[in-house]
Design a protein around this motif. Sequence first.
Motif: not given
Length: 252
Positions: A63, A68-69, A14-15, A7, A71
């Motif tokens: 993202s 992936s993290s 964010t990763h 990651r 929104d």
Amino acid sequence: MQETQGRLDRGNGTHLAWIKLEGTGPTVVFLPGFRSDMSGDKATALAAFCAARGQAMLRFDYSGHGASSGDFLQGTIGTWAADALAAIDALTAGPLILIGSSMGGWIALLTALARPARVTGLIGIAAAPDFTQRLMWDSMTPAEQATLRRDGVLHVPSQYGDPTPITMKLIEDGARHHVLTGAMPIRCPMRLLHGQADPDVPWELALRIAEQAETADVRVILVKDGDHRLSRPSDLALLRTTLLGLLGQDGA
């Protein structure tokens, strides 16, 4: 060959999830489409192909996509293009061949413009540059445009699953990243695969990309009965053959 995964910290909370194959260069980089990820048929088929050949490859999720993290509703073309550059810069070295599917084709063009010394080849699969304007905003009714302006998001029915959320932020940011505005100073070999039965992205868009790219080494390959995904066994075979050509190993 063994895959490694991890990651990538984007420094903003964010990763990005990524999977990498070490091997012979140039590194093949797969760029997924809008609301798609690195676990799809094309990405995994390419990974298997590269592993069997000992070819270096990187795939990752933007993202707000896949593993992936982040929104998704906060994402934009600029955000996802920056994700691609961050992943490439942090996880690869040397020359690259970019393979972009749908929105990933737009990201591939932006990446080639940003890293011209590194990108030695580009394959677009139903590439959709500037789609936020051409295929989203321009296709909306005045009432839909008014709703989007008022609410900031519009949920559009999708044949691929749940309704697609389109944000005003995505539309406005997309306009700042248009590439089909004149000659594109992309000079690497380019191959554009497009299905003529694509219900989402007109195949004629591939011709416009070919016309505006400055490279003379560009070929448009049309699949008469091909859909938007181009993920059938015959489509994947065409993709592998096209990649071999850019690697100079197609027997030509």
